[in-house]
Design a protein around this motif. Structure first.
Motif, mmCIF file in Angstrom:
data_model
loop_
_atom_site.group_PDB
_atom_site.id
_atom_site.type_symbol
_atom_site.label_atom_id
_atom_site.label_comp_id
_atom_site.label_asym_id
_atom_site.label_seq_id
_atom_site.Cartn_x
_atom_site.Cartn_y
_atom_site.Cartn_z
ATOM 1 N N ALA A 94 0.841 -1.211 0.000
ATOM 2 C CA ALA A 94 0.000 0.000 0.000
ATOM 3 C C ALA A 94 0.868 1.250 0.000
ATOM 4 O O ALA A 94 1.884 1.332 0.696
ATOM 5 C CB ALA A 94 -0.923 -0.008 1.209
ATOM 6 N N GLN A 143 -4.261 5.851 3.656
ATOM 7 C CA GLN A 143 -5.655 5.722 3.244
ATOM 8 C C GLN A 143 -5.915 4.366 2.590
ATOM 9 O O GLN A 143 -6.918 3.712 2.867
ATOM 10 C CB GLN A 143 -6.052 6.840 2.258
ATOM 11 N N SER A 144 -5.005 3.952 1.738
ATOM 12 C CA SER A 144 -5.144 2.642 1.100
ATOM 13 C C SER A 144 -5.034 1.526 2.132
ATOM 14 O O SER A 144 -5.771 0.534 2.064
ATOM 15 C CB SER A 144 -4.054 2.450 0.042
ATOM 16 N N VAL A 203 -5.800 1.640 5.326
ATOM 17 C CA VAL A 203 -7.014 1.605 6.137
ATOM 18 C C VAL A 203 -8.146 0.930 5.364
ATOM 19 O O VAL A 203 -8.889 0.118 5.923
ATOM 20 C CB VAL A 203 -7.424 3.030 6.587
ATOM 21 N N ARG A 204 -8.262 1.235 4.084
ATOM 22 C CA ARG A 204 -9.302 0.598 3.263
ATOM 23 C C ARG A 204 -9.091 -0.913 3.181
ATOM 24 O O ARG A 204 -10.044 -1.688 3.284
ATOM 25 C CB ARG A 204 -9.311 1.202 1.873
ATOM 26 N N LEU A 205 -7.844 -1.334 2.993
ATOM 27 C CA LEU A 205 -7.565 -2.772 2.924
ATOM 28 C C LEU A 205 -7.878 -3.472 4.248
ATOM 29 O O LEU A 205 -8.423 -4.578 4.265
ATOM 30 C CB LEU A 205 -6.104 -3.007 2.530
ATOM 31 N N LEU A 240 -10.095 -2.468 6.482
ATOM 32 C CA LEU A 240 -11.546 -2.494 6.619
ATOM 33 C C LEU A 240 -12.174 -3.590 5.749
ATOM 34 O O LEU A 240 -13.101 -4.280 6.191
ATOM 35 C CB LEU A 240 -12.144 -1.132 6.278
ATOM 36 N N ILE A 241 -11.666 -3.757 4.545
ATOM 37 C CA ILE A 241 -12.155 -4.832 3.676
ATOM 38 C C ILE A 241 -11.878 -6.181 4.320
ATOM 39 O O ILE A 241 -12.735 -7.076 4.337
ATOM 40 C CB ILE A 241 -11.515 -4.743 2.277
#
Length: 107
Positions: free
Chosen positions: A61, A65-66, A68-70, A72-73
């Motif tokens: 990543a 931000q990326s 955190v998104r990963l 969360l997924i």
């Protein structure tokens, strides 16, 4: 060895392990004998394979931000995959799908 090279090696290993796990789950879906064992294979490889793939991507990543998104997924998949497999098996049991032979007496 640089930190970048070590990160790339670890990421590649996680991605490869995740791919192998997902492929083995697909083979299990095709080869296992009954509904419940296929559901079990699918849910395990979905959760574990996706987790390994997302961890491998997390090491690559660019920004937070990326990352955190990963994360969360990954958390979403770890919660929903077992829940969906349980709901699917429970619905099949209610609709009369029989357990494999030998498991009739267990609860």
């Amino acid at each position: 060895m640089s930190l970048s090279l070590l990160t790339d090696i670890a990421s590649g290993a996680l991605l490869l392990a995740g791919c192998l796990l997902v492929v083995s789950g697909a083979v299990g879906l095709l080869r296992l004998p009954d509904f419940y064992t296929r559901t079990h294979a699918g849910s395990l490889t979905d959760a574990a394979g996706a987790t390994l793939l997302l961890l491998g991507l997390l090491l690559q990543a660019d920004g937070w931000q990326s990352a955190v998104r990963l994360v969360l997924i990954m958390l979403f998949l770890l919660v929903t995959s077992p829940t969906a497999a349980h709901a699917l098996a429970q619905a099949a049991r209610r609709d009369g799908e029989r357990l494999p032979a030998g498991d009739e007496g267990r609860h």
